[in-house]
Write an enzyme that holds these catalytic residues in place. Structure first.
Site, short mmCIF file in Angstrom:
data_model
loop_
_atom_site.label_atom_id
_atom_site.label_comp_id
_atom_site.label_asym_id
_atom_site.label_seq_id
_atom_site.Cartn_x
_atom_site.Cartn_y
_atom_site.Cartn_z
N SER A 106 44.57 29.71 46.12
CA SER A 106 44.89 30.40 44.77
C SER A 106 46.26 30.99 44.69
CB SER A 106 43.92 31.62 44.72
OG SER A 106 42.41 31.00 44.50
N GLU A 135 41.73 37.82 35.27
CA GLU A 135 40.97 37.07 35.95
C GLU A 135 39.55 37.32 36.35
OE1 GLU A 135 41.83 37.27 40.29
OE2 GLU A 135 41.51 35.30 40.69
#
Ligand code: MG
Ligand code: ZN
Length: 380
Positions: free
Chosen positions: A87, A260
């Protein structure tokens, strides 16, 4: 480019029958006026591949807000040093436009800091914000504001929040900012000096804060990682719309906001279908709120994508819409492409298949940042 089209138009006009002047006008119109976005809201579902989206949709009565998006594309997620990204590298690709090594936060393959789109937006006078359901120093939000060689350097990442003129942050990880820090003293006085109102879920509800009196907001939703939606976390849709309205208060400047859905990825790592579904549904609720904002605002580009897929998640035989039988190939990320959804001015840039780094360049283009460089006469 425009000159070339004008010359072409002139040639076509001369060779065609009819008045040359009229011909030139109609040929110039072939190049559409590029409509710029004033605001960008980038929504990242961590680990949200097509399988995760599909499972969330069926489990939600065959409906998701995601279905409303007019433009859909695909992005390639591999990093500089690995076909399977993490990520940190994938967020850095989208935030800064460079392929880097796994674990890198806002730095290139040689650990050199690269300016992010959020930082550029802040320098150009736009309001900026980050919202997450992980800690706010976790890889995905971190790549938009921090420059560190390793994603695990949480307290150093927290330090970097003071180096950018960010206006809003909502997420977990209070302990990396307050007196629980190991490295040095609390960052809270420094944040307050920069104009932040600091609060936390332990103290008050986000909706109870009188935002009209707040210049900048840091709201911590947990001391460490926030809990999953299934065990009571319910702030993401609310925080998303509060953040958009907060950053939109000065209607002139425009804003960049990254939101997110962090824990879709954690459901994938845990090979837990129910965890994935509840997190996708929660993220999609936030998407619905943001779409409603953008439809009304008309100057906001909304992009929804993932940083990578997690788990090799598939919907296996004997599944039904009420009962998804998930299967996994592993408990880490996979290398499959992930979808990109776009709505609003500049959305047409996001159809097709492209690298994750292209998201950065497309966002800059949509905001007109690339034009500013051309006009300044830079030879980039
Ligand atoms: Mg993440
Ligand atoms: Zn992950």
């Amino acid at each position: 480019m425009q000159k070339r089209i004008a010359v072409l138009g002139l040639l076509v006009g001369l060779f065609a029958c009819g008045t040359p002047n009229q011909q030139i006008v109609s040929n110039l119109q072939v190049e559409p006026n590029r409509v710029l976005a004033k605001n960008i809201i980038l929504m990242i579902g961590d680990g949200m591949g097509l399988g995760q989206i599909t499972a969330g949709m069926y489990a939600n009565g065959n409906r998701l807000n995601l279905e409303q998006f007019p433009v859909v594309g695909l992005q390639k997620t591999y990093s500089y040093d690995n076909l399977i990204t993490d990520s940190a590298a994938s967020a850095t690709a989208m935030a800064c436009g460079v392929k880097t090594y796994n674990a890198a936060i806002g730095v290139n393959k040689d650990t050199i800091p690269v300016q992010s789109i959020l930082e550029e937006a802040a320098l150009k006078g736009l309001k900026t914000g980050l919202v997450a359901t992980s800690t706010i120093v976790h890889a995905t939000p971190a790549a938009f504001i921090s420059h560190q060689p390793m994603r695990s350097m949480y307290e150093y990442i927290a330090d970097d929040f003071l180096k950018t003129d960010i206006d809003l942050l909502i997420g977990g990880g209070y302990k990396y900012f307050n007196e629980q820090r190991k490295n040095e003293q609390s960052l809270l006085p420094k944040l307050e000096k920069k104009g932040f109102t600091i609060s936390s879920m332990a103290k008050e509800e986000l909706g109870d804060i009188r935002l009209s009196t707040v210049a900048k907001l840091a709201y911590f939703t947990a001391n460490d990682s926030p809990i999953p939606e299934a065990t009571g976390r319910d702030y993401l849709p609310k925080a998303s719309i509060i953040a958009a309205n907060f950053l939109n208060r000065s209607k002139k400047q425009g804003f960049f906001l990254m939101i997110e859905g962090s824990q879709i990825d954690w459901g994938g790592h845990a090979n837990d279908t129910k965890y994935i579904i509840s997190e996708v549904k929660d993220f999609d609720k936030a998407i619905g709120k943001i779409l409603a904002f953008a439809k009304k605002d008309k100057e906001t580009l909304v992009i929804v994508t993932a940083d990578h897929e997690t788990g090799g998640f598939a919907i296996n035989p004997k599944s039904s819409m009420d009962s998804i039988r998930g299967a996994f190939t592993n408990s880490y990320h996979t290398g499959t492409m992930v979808p990109v959804f776009a709505y609003g001015p500049g959305s047409e840039l996001f159809s097709g298949i492209y690298e994750n780094t292209a998201i950065y360049h497309k966002m800059r283009k949509a905001l007109g940042f690339d034009r500013v460089v051309e006009e300044a006469g830079s030879n980039n």
